[in-house]
Design a protein around this motif. Structure first.
Motif, PDB file in Angstrom:
ATOM      1  N   GLY A 117     -56.932  44.105  81.192  1.00  0.00           N
ATOM      2  CA  GLY A 117     -55.746  45.005  80.180  1.00  0.00           C
ATOM      3  C   GLY A 117     -56.744  45.148  79.313  1.00  0.00           C
ATOM      4  N   ARG A 144     -56.142  44.563  69.861  1.00  0.00           N
ATOM      5  CA  ARG A 144     -55.090  44.109  69.861  1.00  0.00           C
ATOM      6  C   ARG A 144     -53.834  44.664  68.759  1.00  0.00           C
ATOM      7  N   SER A 200     -52.776  54.039  81.007  1.00  0.00           N
ATOM      8  CA  SER A 200     -52.885  53.332  82.039  1.00  0.00           C
ATOM      9  C   SER A 200     -52.165  54.159  83.275  1.00  0.00           C
TER      10      SER A 200
HETATM   11  O1   DC Z   1     -52.375  43.142  79.670  1.00  0.00           O
HETATM   12  P1   DC Z   1     -52.324  44.032  78.570  1.00  0.00           P
HETATM   13  O2   DC Z   1     -51.323  43.869  77.591  1.00  0.00           O
HETATM   14  O3   DC Z   1     -53.511  43.724  77.615  1.00  0.00           O
HETATM   15  O4   DC Z   1     -52.419  45.582  78.974  1.00  0.00           O
HETATM   16  C1   DC Z   1     -52.465  46.562  78.365  1.00  0.00           C
HETATM   17  C2   DC Z   1     -51.900  47.983  79.131  1.00  0.00           C
HETATM   18  O5   DC Z   1     -52.686  48.007  80.108  1.00  0.00           O
HETATM   19  C3   DC Z   1     -50.564  47.567  79.948  1.00  0.00           C
HETATM   20  O6   DC Z   1     -49.466  47.894  79.337  1.00  0.00           O
HETATM   21  C4   DC Z   1     -50.622  48.009  81.068  1.00  0.00           C
HETATM   22  C5   DC Z   1     -52.163  48.413  81.410  1.00  0.00           C
HETATM   23  N1   DC Z   1     -52.780  47.553  82.361  1.00  0.00           N
HETATM   24  C6   DC Z   1     -52.817  48.116  83.734  1.00  0.00           C
HETATM   25  O7   DC Z   1     -52.280  49.237  83.820  1.00  0.00           O
HETATM   26  N2   DC Z   1     -53.543  47.404  84.781  1.00  0.00           N
HETATM   27  C7   DC Z   1     -54.119  46.286  84.468  1.00  0.00           C
HETATM   28  N3   DC Z   1     -54.729  45.526  85.610  1.00  0.00           N
HETATM   29  C8   DC Z   1     -54.047  45.753  83.183  1.00  0.00           C
HETATM   30  C9   DC Z   1     -53.374  46.594  82.158  1.00  0.00           C
END
Ligand code: DC
Length: 222
Positions: free
Chosen positions: A37, A92, A104
């Motif tokens: 993430g 963050r 994403s």
């Molecule tokens: O886990 P996180 O809240 O830090 O992730 C931030 C955003 O990144 C989340 O809303 C969706 C995307 N994400 C993703 O699509 N695939 C992943 N493997 C990790 C995060």
């Protein structure tokens, strides 16, 4: 006897307890912790720094072509550098969180990160958390876990985490943010958040995260 070190995939929605659990599991097994993430967040940070609108797909793709991301796991933490600058502590903020979810959904963004994520886990001995680790990044790993929890519990966890960091954001606002992110992350066309058919589902609503970590390490040892 050489014990083969695997990739342990921990997927699930935000606030399900993935980060704390993954760090605990990595610590118990002497594995490296990798937060995917944070990689999406780093791309969001870069696009914000460059003043690119997240809906401007062409400019985002151009940005990806000229940026360099370096991921360095260190002491149960993971540092991320973009073009030589350590951006780990800038990821963050609320605007970065929302933007990372929007970005994403762009196929090219995901493609850019697949290589980096597979390389980070190539030697095994890694606990990798995200949304698509068990379904797309390491579908062949025998150790897949999907963490979930009620929306109220997830919002409360995030609220306490942000409060500890000095944020005054209201619980209701966090709940709405999480709902919006759930919707986007699970309905996007490319690699939506979904549980791998062979992932162990853990509902952490009424569990302490150290018990979730024990549950995972026990399952792995079996
Ligand atoms: O886990 P996180 O809240 O830090 O992730 C931030 C955003 O990144 C989340 O809303 C969706 C995307 N994400 C993703 O699509 N695939 C992943 N493997 C990790 C995060």
């Amino acid at each position: 006897m050489v014990v083969k070190k695997h990739v342990i995939a921990i997927d699930g929605p935000s606030g399900a307890g993935k980060t704390s659990t993954s760090k605990l599991v990595a610590g118990k097994l002497g594995y490296t912790y990798v937060d995917t993430g944070a990689m999406y967040r780093a791309i969001a940070w870069k696009s914000l720094d460059e003043g690119i609108d997240p809906s401007d797909r062409k400019s985002i793709i151009r940005m990806l072509g000229s940026m360099r991301m370096k991921v360095e796991p260190r002491n149960n933490k993971m540092r991320i550098c973009i073009d030589g600058k350590d951006v780990t502590n800038k990821l963050r903020a609320r605007n970065i969180t929302q933007r990372s979810s929007v970005l994403s959904a762009i196929g090219e963004v995901r493609k850019y990160l697949v290589g980096i994520q597979r390389k980070a886990g190539a030697k095994g001995g890694v606990v990798m958390e995200g949304r698509d680790i068990g379904t797309v990044i390491f579908p062949g790993t025998p150790y897949k876990f999907f963490l979930d929890a009620s929306i109220d519990k997830r919002a409360k966890r995030r609220f306490l985490e942000l409060k500890e960091q000095g944020s005054g954001i209201k619980l209701a606002r966090i709940k709405e943010d999480i709902k919006a992110r759930d919707r986007r992350d699970s309905t996007r066309k490319v690699c939506p958040l979904t549980r791998a058919g062979d992932a162990v589902l853990i509902d952490s609503t009424n569990m302490k995260l150290k018990d979730v970590a024990n549950c995972i390490t026990n399952a792995i040892k079996q």
